[in-house]
Motif scaffolding. Structure first.
Motif, PDB file in Angstrom:
ATOM      1  N   LEU A   1       0.853  -1.198   0.000  1.00  0.00           N
ATOM      2  CA  LEU A   1       0.000   0.000   0.000  1.00  0.00           C
ATOM      3  C   LEU A   1       0.884   1.242   0.000  1.00  0.00           C
ATOM      4  O   LEU A   1       1.493   1.589   1.001  1.00  0.00           O
ATOM      5  CB  LEU A   1      -0.918  -0.013   1.218  1.00  0.00           C
ATOM      6  N   SER A   2       0.943   1.921  -1.131  1.00  0.00           N
ATOM      7  CA  SER A   2       1.804   3.096  -1.263  1.00  0.00           C
ATOM      8  C   SER A   2       1.152   4.356  -0.706  1.00  0.00           C
ATOM      9  O   SER A   2       1.822   5.219  -0.150  1.00  0.00           O
ATOM     10  CB  SER A   2       2.153   3.327  -2.738  1.00  0.00           C
ATOM     11  N   TYR A   3      -0.158   4.464  -0.877  1.00  0.00           N
ATOM     12  CA  TYR A   3      -0.837   5.691  -0.494  1.00  0.00           C
ATOM     13  C   TYR A   3      -2.325   5.412  -0.364  1.00  0.00           C
ATOM     14  O   TYR A   3      -2.897   4.662  -1.153  1.00  0.00           O
ATOM     15  CB  TYR A   3      -0.597   6.779  -1.549  1.00  0.00           C
ATOM     16  N   LEU A   4      -2.954   6.017   0.653  1.00  0.00           N
ATOM     17  CA  LEU A   4      -4.397   5.854   0.837  1.00  0.00           C
ATOM     18  C   LEU A   4      -4.951   7.097   1.525  1.00  0.00           C
ATOM     19  O   LEU A   4      -4.484   7.493   2.585  1.00  0.00           O
ATOM     20  CB  LEU A   4      -4.716   4.614   1.671  1.00  0.00           C
ATOM     21  N   LYS A   5      -5.928   7.718   0.879  1.00  0.00           N
ATOM     22  CA  LYS A   5      -6.618   8.872   1.458  1.00  0.00           C
ATOM     23  C   LYS A   5      -8.111   8.647   1.387  1.00  0.00           C
ATOM     24  O   LYS A   5      -8.649   8.251   0.344  1.00  0.00           O
ATOM     25  CB  LYS A   5      -6.256  10.161   0.709  1.00  0.00           C
ATOM     26  N   VAL A   6      -8.788   8.897   2.501  1.00  0.00           N
ATOM     27  CA  VAL A   6     -10.242   8.858   2.562  1.00  0.00           C
ATOM     28  C   VAL A   6     -10.726  10.292   2.740  1.00  0.00           C
ATOM     29  O   VAL A   6     -10.193  11.029   3.579  1.00  0.00           O
ATOM     30  CB  VAL A   6     -10.730   7.971   3.732  1.00  0.00           C
ATOM     31  N   PHE A   7     -11.702  10.697   1.964  1.00  0.00           N
ATOM     32  CA  PHE A   7     -12.131  12.094   2.019  1.00  0.00           C
ATOM     33  C   PHE A   7     -13.629  12.208   1.767  1.00  0.00           C
ATOM     34  O   PHE A   7     -14.263  11.301   1.198  1.00  0.00           O
ATOM     35  CB  PHE A   7     -11.365  12.936   1.001  1.00  0.00           C
TER      36      PHE A   7
END
Length: 1011
Positions: A630-636
């Protein structure tokens, strides 16, 4: 080139003098920039400039020297300085992910180019927002997506909107025409028409130089558009033009030429088939045939082209292809004091109309444009900066005297046997029914021209206030835009002659119409101007783990079009955000504004539109940092209220106009008669929407695969519409009132993949939007049956009769329910009697067409291998409806229209007959048939399609071949637009079926030189 510009501009239009002067200044600045270019004297310092393929600098790119262990990051100009010597191996990182290795050579200040096709590089680019601001993608909860210059330039089109199909999730497009200078494309963002914003200011410009565009960003949710206030409900297309870079002084010249070919012209019947089918249609209508066997044989043999004409009008008046040439020059660079970008673009596009040497003037529908852009940014002192952005544009159009649209419409209504092109005496052929000879319209009706001039000037001053508190600044912006469109009419009329042969063989001619002298008039088609003022204050500062940004502004935009009174928007707006350790983000934004089209002093003039958003960078959490995959994860997510200004023209004021239908005062002979216009609505106000948007964005497998998935739900309310419970007893038109409610929901999906293996880099991206809508309230009248209700249906749902095939016998037709006053026959359309009353009427009208959610989609793929690059863009839609109607556009639905004298096409040969029961078309008829031409599902077609929208192959010449000629890069390329289309109905184009001018396929060849 300067002499050319000077001669042209000074002769034509005064405003070009401004741009010309700027060009001289920028050339001087370019020479200064070259002389002051960073030349490292210490051989131990290595100072690369890192840019992307769009020649835009990349900030926060990490460079690590594996030899000595030193590291450096690029600044806002893409510049980094690190100790290194020849042969050292450097590692380039973006968003913490290694992108590539670089071996230090002889150049101590090289350009290092990274591709934004890599999700890690794309993540490091700033996200453009409203009012010339940007934000790091990680630090916002807004919903947006961007497309950049290198992709836009692959499309040889004149309109910016025509570059967007298939590139952005949630954006549905439709290229409805291919007319030169107006390759019109309509865009819909989540079922709404987005506002176009250029360099921070709403504008109407969509036709200008593609090379001057840095990026186009779509703003989708309430949080991203809240500061627009009453203009934020429909989303926005933020177009940012290119600016100079002090570390990247370059010049570029591109020359390209394209062949244009119209797509999917309907094929007309020859005279024999037309006459045979016409006789059949008359027989079906119970009428006697008009074409004798002798006449039919004459058409078949072609023995007398005057007595039995068979003119392929399409080949007679239209070329099979046309041409487009484009030349673009740009220069960018600067130094510590000034940065500049300047460009000049010229387009020469020819139309489809044939010409004749009988004229000393051009009668083709040609288009030419000249565009000059200059953007200058100045660092006046360490605290004060400013800028001057200028645009000058000249658009010249030429056309036949009657206009291309009239000629193309005539093609759809003129059969091949209507008349010969010329009579034996060389006069134009014609008849009482056909008095407008198509060839005479094309070359003998004179010509008309249109000249459009646009001038745009933006100015700004920005002052940092670090002496008050670090990170504080103020900015003042002003803009002025003026446009003028002038028409020149040099048309003329012509006579046509019908050749008659008496029984004794005597030849005579009957004249229709008359020849006239050529007109010589001109007039202003439209003119307009707009001015804009803005004062803003911003703040951007980080305290340890706490980051704060803020923006407050007040603005005013005043626009005048023609003789209308000014339309003025005024208000204030703001945006604030806080992040903790770049992990948790809170954003708030608002708009407080309105326009002068609402009543003064009331509560409906200005509105307050707030929004809030939250974001969580989950991969900053310790428990996820150990997950290498998992390189990057954003929840918005965001929620807010937006507005839409749609008041009409001072509709709150009751108006009256001169008329003889109602009298006040002394009566009919008093010249004081007036009539009341639609009722005024003194309570009219802006439309509104509540918008929810939640999403997840991330990347896996070392940033090789990036993804974004979003869900949105939007309730639009206070929509302006007339009440359904109206009565004609009032004797006037009811006003629009804020009563309507619609709901839109859906999902946007984006996937991007990039992989580099040795000297080949492969990438692919796909996007799709699943778009649903529902009418919540429209004040409709009470409907006796559920299938008649509009409420609860998709927005814009079509209603009509439900077709159930074709009648196969007279007995079946006469025993079936029918429209009052019409007796159906075999071969007519069979309609369902939904209420079972034995009649076909409005009570049997129900939703027709596909009611599933619309799914616009696109796919972009390509590779770089050594000096070669390749890309392909596919675009299309699923669950799209097409309704075929009429015979004046390229859908060519019905034969023998235009009072029974119209054209027919090859597809009509597959009509119903007793021997062809499974035909695709009903039995043929002449003129109007109220039964078969009624709105029904029979004429509704699937609009699903996939189009190879763009394909390009390029080759960059090796650098070692260019050293002697002082050229840094030469790239030759070939691309094509609208190359292939896949859809069910091959006789029509799925996008331009309602247009007179067909969409065109372009095969384009070009070369780009960079210095």
């Amino acid at each position: 080139m300067i002499k050319f510009l000077r001669k042209r501009c000074l002769y034509w239009y005064p405003f070009c003098r401004i741009a010309l002067t700027a060009t001289f200044v920028f050339n001087a600045l370019f020479m200064i920039a070259q002389s002051t270019e960073n030349k490292t004297t210490n051989v131990g310092l290595f100072s690369p400039v890192v840019i992307d393929e769009n020649e835009e600098p990349l900030a926060n790119i990490s460079i690590s020297n594996k030899t000595n262990g030193l590291k450096a990051n690029t600044d806002a100009a893409g510049l980094a300085t690190i100790s290194a010597k020849k042969g050292d191996k450097l590692e380039i990182f973006a968003s913490g992910i290694k992108i590539q290795d670089y071996i230090v050579g002889d150049k101590l200040s090289p350009l290092i180019i990274l591709s934004t096709k890599n999700p890690a590089v794309l993540r490091s680019k700033p996200l453009r927002r409203l009012f010339n601001t940007s934000v790091q993608n990680d630090l916002t909860a807004t919903s947006s997506q961007a497309v950049f210059n290198s992709d836009l330039q692959k499309s040889a089109v004149t309109s910016v909107l025509s570059t967007l199909p298939g590139r952005l999730a949630g954006l549905a497009t439709n290229q409805f025409t291919g007319q030169p200078g107006s390759d019109g494309t309509s865009v819909s963002l989540r079922n709404q028409g987005p506002l176009v914003i250029i360099d921070g200011i709403p504008r109407q410009l969509t036709v200008f130089d593609l090379e001057e565009i840095e990026s186009i960003t779509v703003l989708k949710d309430a949080l991203s558009t809240a500061m627009m206030g009453v203009r934020g409900s429909d989303g926005a297309l933020v177009i940012t033009t290119r600016k100079g870079n002090p570390n990247n002084a370059r010049m570029s010249f591109t020359a390209q030429t394209a062949i244009q070919q119209p797509l999917r012209f309907p094929k007309a019947l020859n005279s024999y088939n037309y006459a045979t089918l016409y006789n059949e249609a008359l027989k079906n209508d119970g009428l006697a045939p008009v074409y004798s066997e002798q006449t039919l044989q004459g058409y078949l043999s072609g023995s007398d082209k005057y007595l039995y004409p068979d003119v392929n009008w399409r080949d007679q008046v239209l070329n099979s292809s046309s041409r487009q040439d484009r030349y673009t020059f740009s220069a960018t660079g600067g130094n510590s004091f000034s940065k500049y970008f300047v460009s000049f673009d010229h387009i020469n596009q020819t139309g489809l109309l044939k010409e004749s040497d009988i004229n000393a003037y051009n009668t083709n529908n040609n288009f030419k444009s000249y565009t000059i852009r200059s953007n200058v940014d100045l660092q006046l002192n360490p605290k004060l900066s400013g800028g001057i952005y200028l645009l000058g544009r000249i658009l010249n159009g030429n056309d036949a005297g009657v206009g291309t649209n009239s000629i193309l419409s005539g093609l759809m209504n003129t059969p091949n046997n209507a008349y010969p092109v010329y009579n034996p005496n060389n006069s134009y052929g014609g008849s009482q029914q056909f008095q407008n000879n198509l060839w005479a319209q094309t070359v003998g009706s004179g010509y008309q021209q249109n000249f459009k001039r646009d001038m745009l000037a933006d100015f700004y001053l920005k002052r940092t206030l670090d002496e008050v508190t670090q990170g504080l600044w103020v900015r003042a912006t002003g803009s002025y835009y003026a446009t003028l469109s002038e028409n020149i009419d040099r048309s003329k009329k012509f006579a046509v002659f019908q050749r008659n042969i008496s029984p004794s063989g005597q030849e005579s001619y009957q004249q229709f119409g008359a020849n006239s002298d050529q007109s010589n008039g001109n007039g202003i088609e439209f003119q307009g101007r707009s001015d804009y003022l803005e004062l803003s204050m911003g703040y951007d500062r980080t305290f340890n783990k706490h980051g704060f940004t803020g923006l407050l502004l007040a603005n005013r935009q005043n626009s005048v079009t023609g003789s209308d009174l000014p339309l003025t928007f005024t208000g204030t707006s703001g945006r604030f955000s806080y992040n903790y350790s770049k992990k948790y983000i809170v954003e708030m934004a608002f708009g407080l504004n309105g326009s002068n089209r609402y009543p003064e002093g009331g509560t409906t003039k200005y509105g307050f539109f707030p929004s809030v958003g939250l974001a969580w960078n989950a991969t900053e959490e310790d428990f996820l940092k150990s997950q290498d995959w998992l390189s990057y994860l954003k929840v918005f997510g965001s929620y807010g209220k937006t507005g839409d200004d749609n008041p009409g023209y001072f509709s709150y004021i009751q108006t009256y106009f001169d008329s003889n239908s109602a009298f006040f005062g002394t009566g009919a002979g008093s010249n004081t008669s007036i009539t009341e216009q639609p009722l005024a609505n003194p309570n009219i106000t802006w439309e509104k929407a509540n918008k929810l948007n939640v999403g997840i964005q991330g990347a896996v497998f070392n940033h090789q695969l990036g993804f974004t998935v979003e869900y949105y739900r939007m309730k639009y309310y206070d929509l302006l519409m007339q009440r359904g419970h109206n009565t004609a007893m009032l004797g006037n038109t009811y006003p629009n009132e804020n009563i309507g409610q619609n709901q839109y929901s859906g999902v946007d999906v984006q996937l991007a993949w990039q992989k580099s293996i040795k000297n080949i880099s492969v990438y692919a991206s796909v996007n799709a939007g699943i778009q649903s809508s529902k009418v919540l309230y429209i004040d409709e009248v009470n409907q006796p049956f559920s299938w008649m209700r509009r409420t609860g249906q998709p927005v814009g749902q079509a209603f009509g009769y439900v077709a159930d095939g074709l009648f196969q016998s007279t007995a079946e037709a006469t025993s079936a329910p029918s429209i009052i006053g019409y007796t159906p026959q075999a071969g007519d359309i069979k309609y369902k009697d939904l209420n079972g009353d034995g009649l076909i009427n409005q009570l049997d009208q129900a939703p027709i067409g596909n009611q599933s959610p619309l799914i616009p989609f696109g796919a972009n793929l390509g590779f770089h291998w050594k000096a070669f690059d390749f890309s392909a863009l596919f675009q299309g839609a699923i669950n799209r409806n097409i309704y075929l109607q009429g015979n004046t556009t390229w859908s060519s639905t019905w034969p023998f229209q235009n009072g029974g004298f119209g054209q027919a096409f090859e597809k009509h040969l597959d009509r119903w007959t007793p021997t062809n029961p499974d035909a695709s078309f009903p039995r043929v008829w002449v003129g109007t048939n109220i039964y078969n031409q009624a709105t029904s599902s029979y004429w509704m077609r699937s609009g699903d399609y996939v189009r190879l929208k763009n394909i390009e192959l390029g080759y960059t010449l090796p650098a070692k071949l260019l050293g002697k000629i002082k050229v840094s890069s030469i790239r030759v390329f070939a691309n094509a637009i609208n190359l292939l289309t896949f859809n069910n109905d091959k006789t029509i184009d799925p996008e331009s079926y309602q247009s007179n001018y067909p969409v065109q396929r372009l095969i384009n060849f070009g070369v780009n030189l960079k210095l």
